[in-house]
Design a protein around this motif. Structure first.
Motif, PDB file in Angstrom:
ATOM      1  N   VAL A  75       5.682  27.517  11.413  1.00 23.97           N
ATOM      2  CA  VAL A  75       6.322  28.497  10.537  1.00 23.97           C
ATOM      3  C   VAL A  75       6.134  29.914  11.070  1.00 23.97           C
ATOM      4  CG1 VAL A  75       6.395  29.455   8.201  1.00 23.97           C
ATOM      5  CG2 VAL A  75       6.015  26.998   8.536  1.00 23.97           C
ATOM      6  N   VAL A  76       7.219  30.665  11.138  1.00 21.87           N
ATOM      7  CA  VAL A  76       7.187  32.064  11.584  1.00 21.87           C
ATOM      8  C   VAL A  76       7.842  32.924  10.504  1.00 21.87           C
ATOM      9  CG1 VAL A  76       7.259  31.408  14.024  1.00 21.87           C
ATOM     10  CG2 VAL A  76       9.402  31.845  12.799  1.00 21.87           C
ATOM     11  N   PRO A  77       7.627  34.239  10.531  1.00 21.23           N
ATOM     12  CA  PRO A  77       8.260  35.120   9.533  1.00 21.23           C
ATOM     13  C   PRO A  77       9.776  34.966   9.531  1.00 21.23           C
ATOM     14  CG  PRO A  77       6.557  36.300  10.731  1.00 21.23           C
ATOM     15  CD  PRO A  77       6.726  34.990  11.439  1.00 21.23           C
ATOM     16  N   TRP A  78      10.354  35.117   8.342  1.00 19.20           N
ATOM     17  CA  TRP A  78      11.791  34.916   8.181  1.00 19.20           C
ATOM     18  C   TRP A  78      12.509  36.259   8.146  1.00 19.20           C
ATOM     19  CZ3 TRP A  78      14.880  34.094   3.173  1.00 19.20           C
ATOM     20  CH2 TRP A  78      16.171  33.613   3.469  1.00 19.20           C
ATOM     21  N   SER A  79      13.545  36.363   8.956  1.00 19.10           N
ATOM     22  CA  SER A  79      14.325  37.599   9.022  1.00 19.10           C
ATOM     23  C   SER A  79      15.515  37.593   8.066  1.00 19.10           C
ATOM     24  CB  SER A  79      14.842  37.807  10.449  1.00 19.10           C
ATOM     25  OG  SER A  79      15.786  36.789  10.790  1.00 19.10           O
ATOM     26  N   TRP A  82      19.845  32.190   9.070  1.00 14.51           N
ATOM     27  CA  TRP A  82      19.866  30.765   8.763  1.00 14.51           C
ATOM     28  C   TRP A  82      20.147  29.950  10.020  1.00 14.51           C
ATOM     29  CZ3 TRP A  82      18.711  29.564   3.732  1.00 14.51           C
ATOM     30  CH2 TRP A  82      18.822  30.613   2.815  1.00 14.51           C
ATOM     31  N   PRO A 121      16.444  28.033   6.303  1.00 13.80           N
ATOM     32  CA  PRO A 121      16.014  29.336   6.817  1.00 13.80           C
ATOM     33  C   PRO A 121      15.584  29.225   8.282  1.00 13.80           C
ATOM     34  CG  PRO A 121      15.054  28.909   4.662  1.00 13.80           C
ATOM     35  CD  PRO A 121      15.689  27.635   5.099  1.00 13.80           C
ATOM     36  N   ASP A 122      15.884  30.245   9.059  1.00 12.51           N
ATOM     37  CA  ASP A 122      15.495  30.275  10.474  1.00 12.51           C
ATOM     38  C   ASP A 122      14.066  30.821  10.559  1.00 12.51           C
ATOM     39  OD1 ASP A 122      15.354  30.354  13.200  1.00 12.51           O
ATOM     40  OD2 ASP A 122      16.719  32.055  13.456  1.00 12.51           O
ATOM     41  N   ASN A 123      13.117  30.004  10.103  1.00 12.28           N
ATOM     42  CA  ASN A 123      11.710  30.435  10.088  1.00 12.28           C
ATOM     43  C   ASN A 123      10.798  29.435  10.789  1.00 12.28           C
ATOM     44  OD1 ASN A 123      11.975  28.456   7.976  1.00 12.28           O
ATOM     45  ND2 ASN A 123      10.044  29.190   7.110  1.00 12.28           N
ATOM     46  N   ASP A 125       9.301  28.040  14.477  1.00 11.00           N
ATOM     47  CA  ASP A 125       9.060  28.458  15.858  1.00 11.00           C
ATOM     48  C   ASP A 125      10.040  27.745  16.799  1.00 11.00           C
ATOM     49  OD1 ASP A 125       7.704  29.772  17.934  1.00 11.00           O
ATOM     50  OD2 ASP A 125       6.502  27.983  18.344  1.00 11.00           O
ATOM     51  N   PRO A 217      10.168  29.791   3.610  1.00 11.45           N
ATOM     52  CA  PRO A 217       9.386  31.012   3.824  1.00 11.45           C
ATOM     53  C   PRO A 217       8.951  31.643   2.506  1.00 11.45           C
ATOM     54  CG  PRO A 217      11.718  31.473   4.082  1.00 11.45           C
ATOM     55  CD  PRO A 217      11.610  29.993   3.876  1.00 11.45           C
ATOM     56  N   ASP A 218       8.019  32.570   2.596  1.00  9.78           N
ATOM     57  CA  ASP A 218       7.442  33.223   1.424  1.00  9.78           C
ATOM     58  C   ASP A 218       8.451  33.825   0.456  1.00  9.78           C
ATOM     59  OD1 ASP A 218       4.665  33.041   0.916  1.00  9.78           O
ATOM     60  OD2 ASP A 218       4.269  34.068   2.801  1.00  9.78           O
TER      61      ASP A 218
END
Length: 260
Positions: A75-79, A82, A121-123, A125, A217-218
């Motif tokens: 999981v990485v931060p979501w910008s 999608w 979501p594009d979150n 890695d 994501p959060d």
């Protein structure tokens, strides 16, 4: 296939499988038929006569399923962008292929936004390239378009955000933590067979939930609560594996004595 993960060195004998099936009221014949069907599908291979391990197709699926323990590391931060998958034109007449595709999309947390357009979501890695590769390993053809989408209008963006029931997911995390913790506290007092059966049923439900968790994501979910639930399931799984290892060893010993 779950039993193969708990078996010694990833090898399960038919006798061990039959003993496990009997805990759940499954006849020995039905268990052997299930093993034969798994073998025919390439999900398991006969290592020796009456002994099984994961087959080529089973290994690919197991690799994806087993990744639930370390999934948070992906999981990485979501910008706000999608990942999209377009399934238009893919054949639906092949039921086996269709089921495999639906399973693959679910495993990666993709949901249908509009006719044959699936998004998440594009979150994760690796982004699109990683999702494309994982889908391919699960049997989704290379001709399937997998791409990034970042210009939804406000209405479509809100529609996409509501594809997952965040309240239900968070409730399942909270309830799951309580249920697993309570069982672990009393596991030592249970008879071996009951402990094995309950550990399998409860653990299988919990792990399946994480295997198919969309890893939102959060902004869409309380990710800290999800991480706490995952840690609880990992502790439960470790205890459950120990219980099943003991159970299968006892079944193996009984078979050896009977054969002698």
């Amino acid at each position: 296939m779950n039993l193969l993960r708990a078996a010694d060195k990833g090898c399960l004998t038919a006798a061990e499988a039959v003993a496990a099936g009997e805990l759940f009221g499954i006849s020995g014949n039905a268990t052997r038929v299930a093993l034969a069907r798994l073998a025919a599908a390439g999900l398991v291979d006969a290592k020796t006569r009456g002994s099984y391990r994961l087959g080529q197709a089973g290994v690919a699926l197991d690799n994806e399923v087993s990744a639930w323990r370390s999934a948070e590391a992906r999981v990485v931060p979501w910008s706000g962008r999608w990942i999209a998958v377009l399934t238009t034109g893919l054949p639906r007449t092949d039921r086996a292929a269709w089921r495999a595709r639906e399973r693959a999309l679910s495993l990666l947390g993709l949901r249908e936004l509009q006719g044959a357009l699936f998004v998440r979501p594009d979150n994760l890695d690796g982004g699109v390239a990683s999702v494309r590769a994982r889908l391919a390993s699960l049997g989704v053809g290379a001709e399937t378009p997998v791409f990034c989408a970042d210009q939804f209008d406000d209405a479509l963006d809100q529609q996409a955000r509501q594809l997952w029931n965040a309240d239900e997911l968070m409730r399942s995390y909270r309830d799951g933590c309580a249920r697993l913790t309570q069982w672990l506290a009393g596991a030592a007092s249970l008879p071996e067979g009951i402990a094995a059966k309950e550990a399998f049923l409860i653990g299988d439900h919990a792990i399946r939930q994480l295997v198919f968790d969309p890893l939102l994501p959060d902004p869409l979910i309380d990710a800290a609560l999800r991480r706490r639930y995952r840690d609880t399931v990992i502790a439960f799984d470790q205890q459950g594996r120990a219980i099943w290892s003991t159970f299968l060893a006892a079944a193996r010993a009984r078979t050896t004595v009977s054969a002698a």
